[in-house]
Design an enzyme around this catalytic site. Structure first.
Site, PDB file in Angstrom:
ATOM      1  N   CYS A 289       0.832  -1.190   0.000  1.00 18.93           N
ATOM      2  CA  CYS A 289       0.000   0.000   0.000  1.00 18.93           C
ATOM      3  C   CYS A 289       0.874   1.250   0.000  1.00 18.93           C
ATOM      4  O   CYS A 289       0.581   2.227  -0.674  1.00 18.93           O
ATOM      5  CB  CYS A 289      -0.912  -0.048   1.218  1.00 18.93           C
ATOM      6  SG  CYS A 289      -1.679   1.504   1.603  1.00 18.93           S
ATOM      7  N   CYS A 440      14.079   2.120  -8.810  1.00 20.67           N
ATOM      8  CA  CYS A 440      12.638   1.981  -8.572  1.00 20.67           C
ATOM      9  C   CYS A 440      12.279   2.953  -7.463  1.00 20.67           C
ATOM     10  O   CYS A 440      13.052   3.873  -7.168  1.00 20.67           O
ATOM     11  CB  CYS A 440      12.276   0.544  -8.214  1.00 20.67           C
ATOM     12  SG  CYS A 440      12.880   0.057  -6.596  1.00 20.67           S
TER      13      CYS A 440
END
Ligand SMILES: [Zn+2]
Length: 484
Positions: A289, A440
């Site tokens: 999340c 990333c």
């Protein structure tokens, strides 16, 4: 074909958990069952031979109860599940009568909890059970925010909150138990202030610690219920396992972007998290999340359902989500409840258990969190080292594997964009003579990217940006002009 019988029905079906029925359609399966076990007929059907309203029939994962598919031939793989509602009642409460009777409500409490006392299913007895209850909330973050506040408002007698983190600015969009003034304070301290403001008379224990295999049993011991509001797989399995070993039910929930899930594990002999997902996904494969984002009210909705399930378990009313998972898509307002089956091969709660202690289980290895093997270490560059190499002007390939919406927040200068899924196919675009750096969001998916290319046979030098874009954001901002 296999017909699964829920625990509440097994007494009427020869105490069987699963029945082998001849292949056919749903109607023929039920006919077979009621002919073999006449007791079951009375439970499942009324005098007019209509299926009783509290019974649900699933085929595969689909609820076929009120569909017109009763005469559709089932494939051999479509297991049938018969799932009657579980009747409420004091007997189902996780707080026994002795503990309930030991409580009393004073005048203030009778006023404060008036709206509970008006509900015939709760009334004084239910409120006393709530007061007697001892509940642990793992995580004072997005899901923990509504859970802690509603349990405190409902009058849960003892709430222990475990969280090792401090409030960060980016938490405030979803973690409504904390406010702007709480940034950089321990989350448990901020949660404690909010709870004190809601209800001073309940016991609140702040555990500013990270749960681990060494401390979890001691932290959980003596509690009636655990609410899993954590945000990573390692912790979820650890919580699940400790609760199964200590025989404490868990109200589980997870959120991602617009979707939320809620279930109850380790309750009434029902399934556990390992029955549902024997293994977590590889690190980086499914974003958390924190990396994937979430719309503000989603944890409020899902956490409130969690708190509601917790109170129902405490009071002993209604239908619970044990053996079921509620899945809600808040973007399209699609909600469904799927059956979750107990796995007789589950290493934790199955017939032959192999996990007997959390301290003996290697959670890092299980969740793929071990550092890579020595023969294939992934070399990392700190943001400062990468900055130096970029400033020096030496040839360097930078590959950004972030998702488009992550790049939209800020792009990385001079980076080639290749999603992880396309890396092996687009390997030719890389020059093995030139060092390549992978980027990333947080530095985990980039390791997956490097390992993916290694497996595909790429032999050039590859580096991982340690801490990912998050760690380098400030440097990128201050250098932007020079690098573009
Ligand atoms: Zn299990």
């Amino acid at each position: 074909m296999k017909v699964y019988i829920s625990a509440t029905l097994q007494n009427f079906i020869g105490k069987n958990h699963v029945i082998e029925a001849p292949e056919g359609d749903l109607w023929s399966v039920l006919k077979f069952l009621t002919e073999e076990y006449p007791d079951a007929k009375q439970v499942l059907f009324d005098e007019d031979n209509n299926l009783r309203k509290f019974v649900r029939i699933y085929a595969g994962n689909e609820d076929r109860t009120t569909t017109d598919m009763w005469y559709k031939t089932l494939s051999g793989e479509e297991e049938v599940l018969i799932l009657p509602a579980i009747a409420g009642g004091a007997n189902d409460s996780i707080i026994n009568d002795v503990r309930m009777k030991a409580q009393s409500l004073d005048d203030d409490e009778i006023k404060r909890f008036e709206k509970h006392l008006l509900l015939k299913e709760i009334s004084v007895k239910g409120q006393k059970r709530i007061k007697a209850a001892r509940v642990i909330v793992c995580g004072a973050g997005a899901l923990g925010s509504p859970v802690i506040q509603y349990l405190a408002a409902a009058g849960v007698g003892t709430i222990k909150v475990v969280d090792e983190n401090e409030v960060a600015l980016e938490d405030l969009q979803t973690q409504v138990i904390h406010g702007s003034r709480d940034v950089r304070r321990p989350k448990v301290a901020s949660a404690k202030d909010t709870v004190r403001n809601i209800n001073r008379n309940i016991g609140f224990e702040a555990e500013n610690a990270a749960l681990n295999a060494e401390n979890i049993e001691q932290i959980f011991d003596g509690y009636d219920l655990v609410i899993d509001c954590s945000d990573n797989y390692k912790l979820r399995y650890l919580i699940n396992d400790a609760c199964a070993l200590l025989d404490i039910p868990v109200v589980f929930a997870a959120i991602y972007q617009y979707e939320g899930r809620v279930s109850i594990f380790n309750h009434n002999g029902g399934p556990c998290l390992r029955c549902l997902y024997p293994e977590p996904p590889e690190p980086g494969l499914v974003p958390t999340c924190a990396a994937g984002g979430a719309i503000s009210p989603l944890p409020g909705i899902i956490g409130s359902i969690q708190a509601n399930e917790a109170l129902k378990l405490i009071i002993g009313i209604g239908e619970h989500l044990d053996g079921k998972m509620l899945i809600m898509d808040s973007l399209y307002l699609h909600t469904r409840i799927l059956p979750v089956k107990k796995d007789s091969n589950c290493p934790l709660c199955g017939l032959s258990k192999t996990i007997l202690s959390v301290e003996e289980f290697d959670y890092d290895d299980f969740c793929g969190l071990k550092e890579p093997d020595e023969e294939t270490p992934v070399e990392g560059l700190t943001p400062e080292e990468l900055t130096k190499r970029m400033d020096s002007g030496e040839p360097l390939t930078i590959i950004d594997v972030r998702e488009p919406h992550e790049r939209a927040i800020m792009r990385f200068p001079n980076a080639i964009i290749i999603p992880i899924g396309q890396l092996a196919r687009r390997m030719k675009e890389l020059d093995p003579e030139v060092d390549t750096v992978f980027i990333c969001k947080s530095g985990k998916r980039s390791i997956l990217a490097i390992n993916t290319l290694r497996e595909a046979g790429y032999e050039g030098n590859m580096y991982n940006l340690k801490g990912g874009f998050d760690a380098m954001k400030d440097i990128v901002l201050s250098h932007e002009g020079a690098w573009l």
